[in-house]
Design a protein around this motif. Structure first.
Motif, PDB file in Angstrom:
ATOM      1  N   GLY A 188      46.073  51.444  45.534  1.00  0.00           N
ATOM      2  CA  GLY A 188      47.200  50.977  46.335  1.00  0.00           C
ATOM      3  C   GLY A 188      46.749  50.055  47.456  1.00  0.00           C
ATOM      4  N   PHE A 189      45.610  50.385  48.103  1.00  0.00           N
ATOM      5  CA  PHE A 189      45.063  49.502  49.133  1.00  0.00           C
ATOM      6  C   PHE A 189      44.687  48.140  48.542  1.00  0.00           C
ATOM      7  N   ALA A 190      44.145  48.154  47.321  1.00  0.00           N
ATOM      8  CA  ALA A 190      43.794  46.892  46.658  1.00  0.00           C
ATOM      9  C   ALA A 190      45.031  46.023  46.433  1.00  0.00           C
ATOM     10  N   VAL A 207      36.633  44.503  33.965  1.00  0.00           N
ATOM     11  CA  VAL A 207      36.966  43.176  33.429  1.00  0.00           C
ATOM     12  C   VAL A 207      37.814  42.386  34.425  1.00  0.00           C
ATOM     13  N   LEU A 208      38.788  43.041  35.037  1.00  0.00           N
ATOM     14  CA  LEU A 208      39.641  42.366  36.008  1.00  0.00           C
ATOM     15  C   LEU A 208      38.853  41.950  37.254  1.00  0.00           C
ATOM     16  N   MET A 209      37.920  42.783  37.673  1.00  0.00           N
ATOM     17  CA  MET A 209      37.089  42.416  38.828  1.00  0.00           C
ATOM     18  C   MET A 209      36.296  41.152  38.542  1.00  0.00           C
ATOM     19  N   ILE A 210      35.774  41.034  37.324  1.00  0.00           N
ATOM     20  CA  ILE A 210      35.032  39.823  36.944  1.00  0.00           C
ATOM     21  C   ILE A 210      35.959  38.613  36.938  1.00  0.00           C
ATOM     22  N   GLN A 211      37.168  38.785  36.413  1.00  0.00           N
ATOM     23  CA  GLN A 211      38.115  37.673  36.366  1.00  0.00           C
ATOM     24  C   GLN A 211      38.547  37.243  37.761  1.00  0.00           C
ATOM     25  N   VAL A 212      38.789  38.211  38.632  1.00  0.00           N
ATOM     26  CA  VAL A 212      39.178  37.870  40.006  1.00  0.00           C
ATOM     27  C   VAL A 212      38.028  37.180  40.725  1.00  0.00           C
ATOM     28  N   ARG A 213      36.805  37.645  40.518  1.00  0.00           N
ATOM     29  CA  ARG A 213      35.649  37.018  41.135  1.00  0.00           C
ATOM     30  C   ARG A 213      35.483  35.575  40.675  1.00  0.00           C
ATOM     31  N   LYS A 214      35.725  35.307  39.396  1.00  0.00           N
ATOM     32  CA  LYS A 214      35.516  33.965  38.851  1.00  0.00           C
ATOM     33  C   LYS A 214      36.680  33.023  39.129  1.00  0.00           C
ATOM     34  N   GLY A 268      46.449  38.180  49.986  1.00  0.00           N
ATOM     35  CA  GLY A 268      45.593  37.109  49.491  1.00  0.00           C
ATOM     36  C   GLY A 268      44.130  37.261  49.854  1.00  0.00           C
ATOM     37  N   ARG A 269      43.672  38.466  50.136  1.00  0.00           N
ATOM     38  CA  ARG A 269      42.279  38.704  50.535  1.00  0.00           C
ATOM     39  C   ARG A 269      41.477  39.135  49.315  1.00  0.00           C
ATOM     40  N   GLN A 270      40.819  38.177  48.698  1.00  0.00           N
ATOM     41  CA  GLN A 270      40.134  38.431  47.430  1.00  0.00           C
ATOM     42  C   GLN A 270      38.990  39.430  47.586  1.00  0.00           C
ATOM     43  N   ASN A 271      38.138  39.247  48.600  1.00  0.00           N
ATOM     44  CA  ASN A 271      36.988  40.138  48.752  1.00  0.00           C
ATOM     45  C   ASN A 271      37.419  41.575  49.034  1.00  0.00           C
ATOM     46  N   ALA A 272      38.482  41.738  49.821  1.00  0.00           N
ATOM     47  CA  ALA A 272      38.976  43.081  50.102  1.00  0.00           C
ATOM     48  C   ALA A 272      39.535  43.719  48.833  1.00  0.00           C
ATOM     49  N   GLY A 295      39.708  33.922  41.061  1.00  0.00           N
ATOM     50  CA  GLY A 295      40.503  34.173  42.245  1.00  0.00           C
ATOM     51  C   GLY A 295      41.787  34.927  41.931  1.00  0.00           C
ATOM     52  N   LEU A 296      42.624  35.051  42.947  1.00  0.00           N
ATOM     53  CA  LEU A 296      43.888  35.766  42.806  1.00  0.00           C
ATOM     54  C   LEU A 296      44.968  34.840  42.273  1.00  0.00           C
ATOM     55  N   THR A 297      44.759  34.371  41.054  1.00  0.00           N
ATOM     56  CA  THR A 297      45.743  33.511  40.407  1.00  0.00           C
ATOM     57  C   THR A 297      46.949  34.339  39.977  1.00  0.00           C
ATOM     58  N   GLU A 298      48.019  33.667  39.601  1.00  0.00           N
ATOM     59  CA  GLU A 298      49.217  34.386  39.190  1.00  0.00           C
ATOM     60  C   GLU A 298      48.971  35.283  37.970  1.00  0.00           C
ATOM     61  N   PRO A 299      48.253  34.808  36.938  1.00  0.00           N
ATOM     62  CA  PRO A 299      47.952  35.709  35.813  1.00  0.00           C
ATOM     63  C   PRO A 299      47.137  36.927  36.239  1.00  0.00           C
ATOM     64  N   ASN A 300      46.167  36.740  37.139  1.00  0.00           N
ATOM     65  CA  ASN A 300      45.368  37.873  37.590  1.00  0.00           C
ATOM     66  C   ASN A 300      46.191  38.857  38.411  1.00  0.00           C
ATOM     67  N   ARG A 301      47.098  38.341  39.207  1.00  0.00           N
ATOM     68  CA  ARG A 301      47.984  39.225  39.969  1.00  0.00           C
ATOM     69  C   ARG A 301      48.845  40.065  39.016  1.00  0.00           C
ATOM     70  N   ARG A 302      49.323  39.425  37.960  1.00  0.00           N
ATOM     71  CA  ARG A 302      50.141  40.145  36.985  1.00  0.00           C
ATOM     72  C   ARG A 302      49.312  41.215  36.272  1.00  0.00           C
ATOM     73  N   ARG A 303      48.076  40.887  35.932  1.00  0.00           N
ATOM     74  CA  ARG A 303      47.211  41.868  35.272  1.00  0.00           C
ATOM     75  C   ARG A 303      46.886  43.031  36.197  1.00  0.00           C
ATOM     76  N   LEU A 304      46.640  42.739  37.459  1.00  0.00           N
ATOM     77  CA  LEU A 304      46.378  43.807  38.414  1.00  0.00           C
ATOM     78  C   LEU A 304      47.598  44.713  38.576  1.00  0.00           C
ATOM     79  N   ALA A 305      48.784  44.124  38.540  1.00  0.00           N
ATOM     80  CA  ALA A 305      50.010  44.919  38.639  1.00  0.00           C
ATOM     81  C   ALA A 305      50.167  45.827  37.418  1.00  0.00           C
ATOM     82  N   CYS A 306      49.816  45.321  36.245  1.00  0.00           N
ATOM     83  CA  CYS A 306      49.899  46.139  35.026  1.00  0.00           C
ATOM     84  C   CYS A 306      48.910  47.297  35.092  1.00  0.00           C
TER      85      CYS A 306
END
Length: 207
Positions: free
Chosen positions: A86-88, A161-168, A95-99, A170-181
């Motif tokens: 939930g904190f993530a 896998v999502l951590m690798i995608q976010v690292r490479k 929009g804080r990618q490292n956090a 960033g917090l793009t719209e597809p990555n945000r959607r995947r994190l929500a799922c």
């Protein structure tokens, strides 16, 4: 008899899917449908345990096997992982990618601790001669708890896998959607585990 040719000229992109007809919430809708199918799987496993959970075949029962202290620690690991996820999500909204990556890593560690304790419990039961072949009760127990553990394990792989995608990327719209799922999936597993803890462990020991 005069012949005329109809205009059959099409725009260059008429045969290509531009994606404009795709609903914006299609991914979330599909994932909710998947969760509903998972609910059916666990409903069947709970029903099976409810039917045969008292068939001990003259073998050990819940009072003889379950360590509520260990299970309580394991439950705390999973519930804490839900809080850190939930904190993530909160950091993602800012929009804080490292956090986000930091909280996801902590979530993964809690998940690994949960799976590790569950594997230890299974290994201990099998060592004591209480494997899934010992009785209908133990078969149902291993099936229900093991299926949940597999879901958590797959969730950890998905998390990495999502951590690798976010690292490479960033917090793009597809990555945000995947994190929500994944958030829905992770909290769903928490709800299922609360049912397992109450119905299998707590009621089993108090019965």
């Amino acid at each position: 008899m005069s012949a005329h040719t109809a205009d059959t000229t099409f725009p260059p992109d008429s045969f290509y899917d531009t994606g404009e007809h795709h609903p914006q919430n299609g991914t979330m809708l599909g994932f909710w449908l998947y969760l509903m199918s998972d609910c059916l799987i666990f409903a069947v496993l709970f029903a099976m345990y409810g039917v045969v959970g008292a068939n001990y075949a003259a073998g050990p029962g819940p009072k003889d096997l379950f360590d509520l202290g260990l299970v309580a620690v394991n439950t705390a690991m999973l519930l804490l992982s839900s809080i850190t996820y939930g904190f993530a999500m909160l950091e993602m909204a800012r929009g804080r990618q490292n956090a986000v990556l930091g909280w996801l890593a902590i979530t993964g560690l809690f998940g690994l601790a949960f799976v590790g304790l569950e594997i230890y419990e299974f290994a201990h039961l099998i060592h004591e001669g209480a494997g899934p072949q010992r009785s209908a009760f133990l078969s149902a127990f291993f099936a229900l708890v093991g299926t949940h553990g597999l879901h958590v394990s797959f969730g950890i792989v998905w998390l990495v896998v999502l951590m690798i995608q976010v690292r490479k990327m960033g917090l793009t719209e597809p990555n945000r959607r995947r994190l929500a799922c994944l958030s829905l999936f992770w909290h769903f597993l928490d709800v299922i585990w609360i049912g397992v803890f109450t119905f299998v462990y707590l009621m089993g020991v108090l019965r």
